[in-house]
Design a protein around this motif. Structure first.
Motif, PDB file in Angstrom:
ATOM      1  N   UNK A 141       0.829  -1.216   0.000  1.00  0.00           N
ATOM      2  CA  UNK A 141       0.000   0.000   0.000  1.00  0.00           C
ATOM      3  C   UNK A 141       0.859   1.260   0.000  1.00  0.00           C
ATOM      4  N   UNK A 142       1.952   1.227   0.738  1.00  0.00           N
ATOM      5  CA  UNK A 142       2.848   2.385   0.773  1.00  0.00           C
ATOM      6  C   UNK A 142       3.493   2.610  -0.587  1.00  0.00           C
ATOM      7  N   UNK A 143       3.911   1.528  -1.242  1.00  0.00           N
ATOM      8  CA  UNK A 143       4.449   1.656  -2.600  1.00  0.00           C
ATOM      9  C   UNK A 143       3.422   2.303  -3.532  1.00  0.00           C
ATOM     10  N   UNK A 144       2.200   1.787  -3.478  1.00  0.00           N
ATOM     11  CA  UNK A 144       1.180   2.261  -4.417  1.00  0.00           C
ATOM     12  C   UNK A 144       0.794   3.706  -4.141  1.00  0.00           C
ATOM     13  N   UNK A 145       0.863   4.116  -2.903  1.00  0.00           N
ATOM     14  CA  UNK A 145       0.604   5.513  -2.590  1.00  0.00           C
ATOM     15  C   UNK A 145       1.641   6.415  -3.266  1.00  0.00           C
ATOM     16  N   UNK A 150       3.468   9.662  -8.224  1.00  0.00           N
ATOM     17  CA  UNK A 150       4.325   9.765  -9.401  1.00  0.00           C
ATOM     18  C   UNK A 150       3.492   9.923 -10.663  1.00  0.00           C
ATOM     19  N   UNK A 151       2.409   9.172 -10.758  1.00  0.00           N
ATOM     20  CA  UNK A 151       1.528   9.278 -11.923  1.00  0.00           C
ATOM     21  C   UNK A 151       0.868  10.648 -11.986  1.00  0.00           C
ATOM     22  N   UNK A 160      -5.041  10.085  -8.241  1.00  0.00           N
ATOM     23  CA  UNK A 160      -5.124   8.713  -7.749  1.00  0.00           C
ATOM     24  C   UNK A 160      -6.356   8.549  -6.866  1.00  0.00           C
ATOM     25  N   UNK A 161      -7.020   7.420  -7.011  1.00  0.00           N
ATOM     26  CA  UNK A 161      -8.182   7.113  -6.183  1.00  0.00           C
ATOM     27  C   UNK A 161      -7.718   6.818  -4.756  1.00  0.00           C
ATOM     28  N   UNK A 162      -8.498   7.253  -3.792  1.00  0.00           N
ATOM     29  CA  UNK A 162      -8.196   6.914  -2.406  1.00  0.00           C
ATOM     30  C   UNK A 162      -9.427   6.238  -1.807  1.00  0.00           C
ATOM     31  N   UNK A 391      -0.622   0.068  14.384  1.00  0.00           N
ATOM     32  CA  UNK A 391      -1.244  -0.491  13.186  1.00  0.00           C
ATOM     33  C   UNK A 391      -2.372   0.399  12.682  1.00  0.00           C
ATOM     34  N   UNK A 392      -3.096   1.025  13.601  1.00  0.00           N
ATOM     35  CA  UNK A 392      -4.118   1.969  13.160  1.00  0.00           C
ATOM     36  C   UNK A 392      -3.482   3.098  12.350  1.00  0.00           C
ATOM     37  N   UNK A 393      -2.385   3.666  12.865  1.00  0.00           N
ATOM     38  CA  UNK A 393      -1.758   4.806  12.193  1.00  0.00           C
ATOM     39  C   UNK A 393      -1.262   4.449  10.794  1.00  0.00           C
ATOM     40  N   UNK A 394      -0.530   3.325  10.677  1.00  0.00           N
ATOM     41  CA  UNK A 394       0.069   3.015   9.378  1.00  0.00           C
ATOM     42  C   UNK A 394      -0.985   2.608   8.359  1.00  0.00           C
ATOM     43  N   UNK A 395      -2.084   2.014   8.806  1.00  0.00           N
ATOM     44  CA  UNK A 395      -3.158   1.642   7.871  1.00  0.00           C
ATOM     45  C   UNK A 395      -3.983   2.864   7.500  1.00  0.00           C
ATOM     46  N   UNK A 396      -4.238   3.718   8.474  1.00  0.00           N
ATOM     47  CA  UNK A 396      -4.996   4.939   8.192  1.00  0.00           C
ATOM     48  C   UNK A 396      -4.259   5.801   7.170  1.00  0.00           C
ATOM     49  N   UNK A 397      -2.934   5.841   7.227  1.00  0.00           N
ATOM     50  CA  UNK A 397      -2.148   6.653   6.299  1.00  0.00           C
ATOM     51  C   UNK A 397      -2.317   6.221   4.851  1.00  0.00           C
ATOM     52  N   UNK A 398      -2.615   4.930   4.628  1.00  0.00           N
ATOM     53  CA  UNK A 398      -2.782   4.429   3.258  1.00  0.00           C
ATOM     54  C   UNK A 398      -4.239   4.104   2.940  1.00  0.00           C
ATOM     55  N   UNK A 399      -5.145   4.495   3.854  1.00  0.00           N
ATOM     56  CA  UNK A 399      -6.581   4.227   3.665  1.00  0.00           C
ATOM     57  C   UNK A 399      -6.861   2.756   3.414  1.00  0.00           C
ATOM     58  N   UNK A 400      -6.245   1.919   4.239  1.00  0.00           N
ATOM     59  CA  UNK A 400      -6.428   0.485   4.103  1.00  0.00           C
ATOM     60  C   UNK A 400      -7.537  -0.043   4.993  1.00  0.00           C
TER      61      UNK A 400
END
Length: 439
Positions: A141-145, A150-151, A160-162, A391-400
């Motif tokens: 998810x971090x890569x794709x963000x 970049x796109x 990019x869709x979030x 885990x909440x923080x890192x997932x929230x950052x990528x909208x997972x």
């Protein structure tokens, strides 16, 4: 979005579909026609070894997505900004993000020869994520963000869709009751064991519960209902329904009226899933029986599962689940350490690497199980709370999608787990508050 490749393989179709949906919200167009690629008006990704357009994002392919079969892949990690990456190539992205994502999502390394842990599972110490230190992060998810940004730089007007952050608290009911509703011989044997182990407190508690003078310490269900009444979280309960008890299957009989009442009660309020017994892992014919029994007791069609002890073997277990009519599985994680087993926090369809095909089985990765914190990582309740917050923080950052696993045993009144249900309540209240403040 369009993606050009000289050869369109099943692996490329699969991972480009996942990536396209994550950053664009839909399946991208795949083509091996340079003319069609050059005429496309939207974002263009050139997945080949040479440029074919002045306006494109070029990713030079690693060989993985063009291969068939399974073999050891030499991997050397490096840094892409602040993130670890592998399969380095040249182009606008310095590594093959398609191949690297496929390697992690397909669990490619689990098909290779590896050591097992004490329960016969793939040991987390084998994994690239553990060895390279990115197990606590949803790296894909971090890569794709970053890829989406970049796109946006390369293609004016593209955004990019979030997706929206989602939190699912889930529960495994491995052992519904500590003493109540168990057969007299199981209680008698356990009582003798308590005395031989010089544990008179457990012996007295067992007698008090059996006589109705004390609540069963595993009976946390009313407390859990009250906790969830104040939130709008979607909860899923997974029930273990082994017909015979065993070393790892300790629930009361699925035919016992108390178990059937417990299932019926939860079916009226929550989503349910099967928690396939340890025995069903050795005898797949039991899986269908357990699913049918849960359907009968709940009055619902059962299409969700999570493996008991997170015990599964790739690809055999997932194939058995598909044959049994399971559509969604919640086992993608480790039963020995918390983190992201597939380095992703988004649900995704399982790819059968041996058959080289995308399947209908939707995997929901989990990142946190309280038993891992307690038994394996030796955390205190406060340390576990900080871990859940991470885990909440890192997932929230990528909208997972964040999925936690708790057991009624930890949320009851067992002295061994004192303080754990209090920190769980604190965490749910925090998530609820954070969610409300962001809407």
């Amino acid at each position: 979005m369009i993606i050009f490749s000289h050869t369109v393989t099943a692996r490329l179709e699969y991972i480009s579909g996942f990536i396209g949906r994550e950053i664009f919200g839909q399946q991208p167009l795949l083509t091996n026609d340079p003319g069609e690629f050059n005429q496309y008006e939207g974002p263009r990704i050139n997945y080949s070894h040479s440029r074919i357009s002045s306006r494109e994002c070029r990713i030079t392919p690693h060989s993985l997505l063009q291969e068939t079969g399974i073999g050891a892949q030499p991997i050397n990690c490096f840094k892409w900004g602040n993130l670890p990456a592998f399969f380095p190539t040249t182009g606008d992205i310095p590594f093959d993000i398609f191949a690297a994502s496929f390697y992690l999502l397909s669990r490619y390394e689990e098909y290779l020869p590896h050591t097992k842990d004490q329960y016969g599972r793939y040991a987390h110490t084998n994994s690239l994520a553990f060895r390279e230190g990115f197990l606590p992060y949803p790296l894909v998810n971090q890569w794709l963000q970053c890829f989406g940004k970049k796109l946006e730089e390369l293609f004016r007007g593209f955004h990019a869709e979030t997706s929206s952050f989602r939190f699912y608290p889930t529960y495994d009911i491995d052992e519904a009751f500590a003493y109540r509703h168990k057969t007299w011989w199981r209680n008698a044997g356990a009582a003798v064991k308590n005395l031989l182990q010089l544990r008179p407190g457990s012996f007295r508690e067992r007698i008090a519960v059996r006589q109705g003078r004390k609540n069963d310490p595993y009976d946390a269900y009313s407390w859990m209902d009250k906790l969830h009444a104040g939130f709008s979280f979607r909860s899923v309960y997974f029930f273990l329904l082994a017909e015979k008890t065993g070393r790892y299957d300790k629930n009361i009989s699925p035919f016992h009226p108390a178990m059937q009442e417990l299932i019926s009660r939860h079916a009226a309020q929550y989503d349910l899933g099967i928690h396939p017994s340890w025995q069903s892992g050795d005898d797949p014919s039991l899986l269908q029986k357990e699913i049918k029994q849960l359907e009968k007791s709940s009055g619902k069609k059962i299409s969700r599962s999570r493996q008991h002890y997170i015990r599964f073997t790739t690809p055999q277990t997932f194939r058995e689940l598909i044959r049994a009519g399971i559509d969604e599985d919640f086992s993608m994680g480790y039963g020995s350490i918390n983190g992201f087993r597939a380095s992703v926090s988004s649900p995704y369809y399982w790819y059968d690497l041996e058959k080289e095909e995308k399947t209908s089985l939707l995997l929901h990765p989990f990142c946190y199980m309280e038993a891992n914190s307690f038994f394996e990582q030796k955390y205190s309740p406060q340390e576990a709370l900080e871990e859940m917050r991470h885990y909440y923080r890192v997932i929230k950052e990528v909208n997972g999608q964040m999925i936690t696993i708790w057991h009624n045993t930890f949320l009851g009144e067992v002295n061994l787990f004192k303080g754990w249900r209090e920190v769980y309540q604190i965490f749910l209240e925090e998530v609820n508050s954070w969610q409300n403040s962001s809407t």
